[in-house]
Design an enzyme around this catalytic site. Structure first.
Site, PDB file in Angstrom:
ATOM      1  N   SER A  95       0.828  -1.206   0.000  1.00  0.00           N
ATOM      2  CA  SER A  95       0.000   0.000   0.000  1.00  0.00           C
ATOM      3  C   SER A  95       0.864   1.258   0.000  1.00  0.00           C
ATOM      4  O   SER A  95       0.523   2.264  -0.641  1.00  0.00           O
ATOM      5  CB  SER A  95      -0.947  -0.006   1.206  1.00  0.00           C
ATOM      6  OG  SER A  95      -0.226  -0.014   2.424  1.00  0.00           O
ATOM      7  N   GLU A  96       1.991   1.232   0.709  1.00  0.00           N
ATOM      8  CA  GLU A  96       2.911   2.374   0.704  1.00  0.00           C
ATOM      9  C   GLU A  96       3.488   2.592  -0.691  1.00  0.00           C
ATOM     10  O   GLU A  96       3.624   3.731  -1.157  1.00  0.00           O
ATOM     11  CB  GLU A  96       4.031   2.147   1.716  1.00  0.00           C
ATOM     12  CG  GLU A  96       3.583   2.239   3.166  1.00  0.00           C
ATOM     13  CD  GLU A  96       4.645   1.789   4.149  1.00  0.00           C
ATOM     14  OE1 GLU A  96       4.572   2.197   5.323  1.00  0.00           O
ATOM     15  OE2 GLU A  96       5.550   1.015   3.750  1.00  0.00           O
ATOM     16  N   ASP A 118       8.897  -4.155  11.157  1.00  0.00           N
ATOM     17  CA  ASP A 118      10.122  -4.023  11.952  1.00  0.00           C
ATOM     18  C   ASP A 118      10.884  -5.338  11.980  1.00  0.00           C
ATOM     19  O   ASP A 118      12.117  -5.372  11.877  1.00  0.00           O
ATOM     20  CB  ASP A 118       9.786  -3.604  13.386  1.00  0.00           C
ATOM     21  CG  ASP A 118       9.167  -2.219  13.479  1.00  0.00           C
ATOM     22  OD1 ASP A 118       9.321  -1.437  12.520  1.00  0.00           O
ATOM     23  OD2 ASP A 118       8.542  -1.926  14.510  1.00  0.00           O
TER      24      ASP A 118
END
Length: 454
Positions: free
Chosen positions: A188-189, A254
């Site tokens: 999506s980014e 992360d």
């Protein structure tokens, strides 16, 4: 293990939890009877924590306030060996995200942060310039909170020092990441900055154009249940997701960048590093809240590649675990093998078995061997309780493997003298030991074949 520098937005992830058994008479919202508070490192601090849990030596640079939240973060991070170089801002508080949960469901999140992060930018850059000299891998964890306002200069310093630079990006301006070796956006980014795509071919084409435009070498694109795709100017590779059940995706990104960076820092190929990262992320998304994955959780996959084993052994050694290693063909697993391997495991904390490839066995034993193929032999060994990891090697002897892995104890069975054991010189030179264990009388693969047991 090489040091890794993590620079980015540091935050505290705080959770309040309790029972919600009734609705408020004041508004149509649940009333939570508070029972527990849990604090975890978040943002760049979570990236650093993931690395430390995998055995890496980590330096963390970022901005915090002069408050109790910063002290909580420092205590938790230093407890696992992370060197915290906090840039203290006296003008604002440490970024904190408060989640309110009931029955493991998130009801509300409250973010405590300022719109503009005020801190000593020169001091942060000085920290980066100092630590890139001793940290060959640098990870920038960008949560768009303001700590990386000067990321262009930070990347420039890291590249001048010869560092491998990885960025977990945010926002729409990717030109500021120019010079990075890798970025790790989610799908999506990527679509938000490059536009939507309707096919795999279009996705790869847009990604390559995007990388070229922004002067970035490689993209590791995370795609939730679809896994990840690695794209550079020439090649692409897709890897499937490893999660059996997704409970909470908080912190999964992360974990991916932390595991990839740790593995690359040990010389693992990008493909193998990404496979390991997907395995780690698959574990993390089955947990609640910001989470990490430990060596113990990764080691349930006993049959590993050589590159994966390097990472696992480095992590085990960082945890002061004693590594025992032996090798052989193990063509027909029998009682003699079991007794020998149990004795070997008793000499340390982790037992590694290096197994000859099929071609290697043929070179040693003749064209009629092996009776069982490599994968079958490795799977049988991996099923034994005393065995931690099984790896294969293609050479006639495992000498190269011992030189690379440097176990604490090299074990061999039979009537050898220590000086006759292949790999003994390199293990002894590294401060390890060589131990000769007797075979159980009357048990050997060759004898079983000669007696016509098969």
């Amino acid at each position: 293990m090489n040091k890794i520098l993590v620079v980015g937005d540091i935050m505290l992830d705080r959770t309040w939890s309790g029972d919600a058994l009734r609705i408020s008479p004041e508004a149509p919202v649940p009333i939570v009877h508070f029972k527990n508070q849990e604090d975890r490192p978040g943002g760049a601090a979570n990236v650093a924590l993931n690395m430390a849990r995998l055995g890496a030596q980590v330096v963390l640079v970022g901005v915090v306030g002069e408050d109790s939240e910063a002290e909580i973060l420092r205590n938790k991070l230093e407890a696992v060996g992370i060197l915290c170089e906090f840039i203290i801002s006296e003008q604002q508080k440490t970024i904190c995200k408060l989640r309110i949960l009931s029955q493991r469901q998130q009801l509300l999140r409250i973010d405590f942060e300022e719109e503009v992060l005020k801190f000593d930018r020169v001091k942060l850059l000085d920290c980066v310039k100092r630590y890139v000299q001793s940290c060959p891998v640098v990870v920038f964890s960008d949560y768009n909170k303001g700590s990386l306002v000067d990321i262009e200069q930070s990347i420039e310093h890291a590249k001048k020092a010869g560092c491998l630079v990885l960025v977990d990006p945010k926002g729409c301006d990717y030109q500021k990441y120019a010079g990075a070796d890798m970025i790790t956006p989610n799908l999506s980014e990527f679509h938000a900055v490059a536009g939507s795509t309707n096919s795999e071919t279009e996705l790869r084409e847009k990604a390559r154009n995007f990388l070229k435009k922004n002067k970035i070498k490689t993209m590791l694109l995370t795609r939730r249940e679809a896994g990840v795709t690695i794209i550079d100017s020439q090649t692409h590779e897709s890897l499937s997701a490893k999660a059996k059940e997704v409970f909470d995706v908080t912190g999964a990104g992360d974990t991916v960048i932390a595991t990839v960076a740790t593995a690359l820092g040990l010389g693992m190929s990008l493909s193998k590093a990404t496979e390991l990262a997907m395995r780690a992320a698959g574990i993390v998304v089955g947990k609640l809240g910001t989470a990490t994955v430990s060596l113990a959780e990764l080691m349930i996959h006993h049959v590993v590649s050589e590159d994966e084993l390097v990472v696992l052994l480095e992590s085990a050694k960082a945890n002061k675990e004693r590594i025992v290693m032996t090798n052989g063909c193990f063509d027909l697993l029998h009682a003699g093998h079991i007794a020998y391997l149990n004795q070997a495991k008793a000499l340390g904390d982790r037992l590694v078995i290096a197994v000859n490839s099929d071609d290697s066995v043929r070179a040693l034993k003749g064209p009629s061997r092996p009776i069982n193929q490599l994968q079958d032999r490795m799977d049988l060994l991996a099923a034994l309780k005393c065995v931690d990891w099984v790896v294969s090697f293609s050479e006639t002897t495992p000498e190269r493997l011992y030189r690379r892995l440097q176990p604490d104890v090299l074990v061999k069975g039979g009537d050898y003298e220590k000086g006759q054991v292949v790999g003994a010189d390199s293990v002894l030179a590294a401060g390890g030991e060589v131990c000769i264990l007797p075979f159980l009388p009357g048990h050997s693969t060759s004898a079983m074949i000669e007696r016509g047991i098969l």
